[in-house]
Design an enzyme around this catalytic site. Structure first.
Site, PDB file in Angstrom:
ATOM      1  N   CYS A  77      19.280 -14.053  -7.761  1.00 47.98           N
ATOM      2  CA  CYS A  77      18.750 -12.983  -8.605  1.00 47.98           C
ATOM      3  C   CYS A  77      17.457 -13.305  -9.344  1.00 47.98           C
ATOM      4  O   CYS A  77      16.679 -12.399  -9.660  1.00 47.98           O
ATOM      5  CB  CYS A  77      19.806 -12.580  -9.642  1.00 47.98           C
ATOM      6  SG  CYS A  77      21.486 -12.421  -8.996  1.00 47.98           S
ATOM      7  N   MET A 118      18.666  -3.080  -4.118  1.00 51.50           N
ATOM      8  CA  MET A 118      19.680  -3.983  -4.650  1.00 51.50           C
ATOM      9  C   MET A 118      20.693  -4.288  -3.556  1.00 51.50           C
ATOM     10  O   MET A 118      21.345  -3.387  -3.039  1.00 51.50           O
ATOM     11  CB  MET A 118      20.375  -3.314  -5.848  1.00 51.50           C
ATOM     12  CG  MET A 118      21.602  -4.036  -6.350  1.00 51.50           C
ATOM     13  SD  MET A 118      21.205  -5.555  -7.216  1.00 51.50           S
ATOM     14  CE  MET A 118      22.860  -6.003  -7.786  1.00 51.50           C
ATOM     15  N   HIS A 357       1.619  -8.745  -7.924  1.00 52.04           N
ATOM     16  CA  HIS A 357       2.296  -9.641  -6.988  1.00 52.04           C
ATOM     17  C   HIS A 357       1.301 -10.279  -6.031  1.00 52.04           C
ATOM     18  O   HIS A 357       0.780 -11.341  -6.278  1.00 52.04           O
ATOM     19  CB  HIS A 357       3.390  -8.891  -6.239  1.00 52.04           C
ATOM     20  CG  HIS A 357       4.295  -9.787  -5.457  1.00 52.04           C
ATOM     21  ND1 HIS A 357       5.113 -10.713  -6.076  1.00 52.04           N
ATOM     22  CD2 HIS A 357       4.505  -9.921  -4.133  1.00 52.04           C
ATOM     23  CE1 HIS A 357       5.794 -11.385  -5.154  1.00 52.04           C
ATOM     24  NE2 HIS A 357       5.426 -10.923  -3.966  1.00 52.04           N
TER      25      HIS A 357
END
Length: 573
Positions: A77, A118, A357
């Site tokens: 995670c 997810m 990013h």
């Protein structure tokens, strides 16, 4: 969580899907989502001793369960949600949010996941019911804080294996260095140097865990690789046998490295950015000696609120000034670091959308096309004038790698990005001189094979545009690659079965990262399976789109990124 509670979970899952809200103060009302697990990957930070703060409102956990939760969090995670759980690609998981949601909600979401990225950790069998329950309770506790990592800690890891005085003055091998490929062997903690002509492995070199990128010095002599464990290895490609000549750890977790490219500073400096601690370090280019550390903690670009963990993502080197452009992910600030005077460092702060990013230059090398992926934006930064030129709205979660530059038949020079969150491919005009009416605007949107794309690629000598989708849940898509004819984009794409062409044993066979050879007539793909499965590299003839070669070798373990020396050295993409 009990298996006989499936009915209750289904009802809860429906309620999760209906949750709505806004970022910031309203974040607790939103579903908790995470980017694909391969993006986050495992976090080396989880193996260090941390400071733990107790919260009396948190559900009870035994010490053993807490350690299990910590291990799972840093393995699954942390890459998306952050060490301190402030969120980036994934939503924040701070206790003000998780405690309000409660254990039942959290167990459901962890178990079933969401279509927005997810993973379905429970229903996929990745986590057991007990582990799902542990994680639901774990994220309702305050996140443990890792230690800092400063100059003292860096110097303790710094090693010069071959001093510059003992290195050759000229190239001592017969290798065609510009056409070498540095191939990441992710789970093996190595890189393979492969000759572009013979397709033979020249050398396999130990590096840090899960090398994220390889970068070349301006001269093309030195290869820099950085792993997720923040270990940097410097490889001299001129030696009789390419050899690691220096190494250092720059933190506890990292992703990015770059070298100085401006005239007069070639090969002089290297810079590496860390996920933890949130900082970057300037180093000597030929020894990796750490010179100066700069922290990124500070205020966010939108709400001007303090953020304790702005992780350093992509770094690029300017061609117009002695500067590095450093992405501080969570704050949405690009640090333009002028390295002409290390002792009196000048840093210009460029405000952009948050969650920066990756990205790359447009065709002239002046403008940095910078993906703020969780904001669904591309920030255009003028490296010559040192300012933000534009912000362009694109699809869901752009992830271009370096992106792709080509001349569009109608709109002139464009830069393209694909997306993690949808199947679109966005083309942005990049010529403010001859095609000013299209500059910094979306001029065309293509429909690709599916979401889950990580890289898009073409070459100045090619008429093909290649788009991978390794994180798509459909194997027929993740094991293939879409290719467009640049001169006939409206025709749509052809889907090439790269995974099938590899001829490897059954496995996940995710096809990732198109990379050209120096000549621009071959495209290399990684066929990425797990460490216990067979992987390969597949080479396709760019003109005919036919299979040209397959590289299979017991040493080719979990191949991901591939970096051609010449193209990486010269920002060809």
């Amino acid at each position: 969580m009990k298996k006989d509670s499936a009915g209750k979970l289904a009802i809860l899952a429906a309620s999760v899907a209906l949750a709505i809200g806004h970022l910031g103060a309203e974040e607790a009302k939103k579903p908790l989502e995470e980017g694909p697990m391969q993006i986050g990957g495992s976090s080396p930070v989880g193996g260090v001793e941390m400071v733990q703060t107790l919260n009396p409102k948190s559900p009870p956990m035994s010490k053993a369960d807490f350690e299990v939760g910590k291990k799972i969090y840093f393995e699954r995670c942390a890459g998306c949600h952050g060490v301190l759980r402030k969120g980036a690609t994934g939503k924040p998981l701070t206790t003000d949010i998780t405690l309000e949601r409660g254990s039942d909600y959290l167990k459901t979401f962890i178990f079933y996941g969401s279509p927005q990225g997810m993973p379905n950790w429970g229903s996929s069998g990745t986590l057991t019911d007990k582990e799902v329950d542990i994680m639901a309770r774990y994220i309702q506790h305050e996140p443990p804080t890792p230690p800092e990592f400063g100059l003292k800690e860096m110097n303790a890891t710094w090693k010069v294996l071959v001093p510059p005085s003992q290195r050759p003055k000229t190239k001592m091998n017969n290798l065609d260095v510009p056409n070498l490929f540095s191939v990441t062997l992710r789970d093996a903690g190595k890189i393979a140097l492969i000759d572009g002509a013979s397709k033979k492995i020249v050398e396999v070199i130990d590096t840090g865990y899960a090398v994220h990128i390889s970068r070349l010095s301006k001269s093309g002599r030195y290869l820099y690789v950085i792993g997720r464990d923040a270990k940097v290895v410097l490889i001299d490609l001129w030696m009789e046998k390419p050899t690691a000549v220096a190494e250092i750890r720059v933190g506890l977790e990292a992703r990015s490295i770059e070298t100085s490219k401006f005239k007069g500073y070639e090969d002089r400096y290297a810079i590496a950015g860390s996920y933890w601690p949130p900082q970057y370090v300037l180093m000597d280019g030929d020894t990796l000696k750490p010179l100066k550390i700069i922290g990124t903690r500070g205020m966010t670009s939108d709400a001007n609120e303090y953020h304790p963990e702005p992780r350093v993502a992509a770094i690029v080197a300017s061609h117009f000034h002695p500067e590095f452009l450093v992405n501080a992910k969570e704050t949405g600030v690009v640090h333009m670091v002028n390295y002409s005077d290390i002792d009196n460092l000048k840093v210009t702060m460029i405000k952009t959308p948050r969650f920066l990013h990756d990205g790359g230059f447009e065709s002239t090398g002046r403008y940095f096309m910078d993906a703020a992926n969780a904001s669904d934006k591309i920030a255009v930064i003028d490296t010559k004038d040192g300012k933000l030129a534009a912000v362009v709205s694109v699809g869901k979660t752009p992830h271009p790698g370096r992106g792709a530059n080509f001349v569009h038949p109608k709109f002139g020079p464009v830069w393209a990005t694909s997306h993690l969150g949808d199947d679109s491919i966005t083309l942005i005009g990049t010529d403010p001189v001859k095609h000013a009416q299209y500059a910094w605007k979306v001029v065309q949107t293509l429909k690709g094979s599916g979401g889950g794309s990580l890289f898009i690629k073409t070459h100045p000598k090619s008429k093909n545009l290649w788009v991978d989708a390794p994180l798509n849940p459909d194997p027929s898509i993740s094991q293939s690659v879409a290719v467009f004819d640049i001169n006939n984009l409206d025709k749509g794409f052809d889907l090439l079965p790269i995974g099938e062409w590899a001829g490897v044993k059954p496995g996940s066979k995710r096809v990732v990262q198109p990379e050209y050879n120096r000549a621009g007539d071959e495209v290399w793909f990684s066929v990425w399976s797990s460490g216990s499965e067979e992987s390969a590299l597949v080479i396709v003839d760019d003109k005919t789109r036919k299979l040209k070669a397959v590289i299979k070798d017991p040493r080719i373990v979990t191949p991901t990124g591939k970096f051609n020396v010449y193209n990486t050295q010269n920002d060809v993409y």
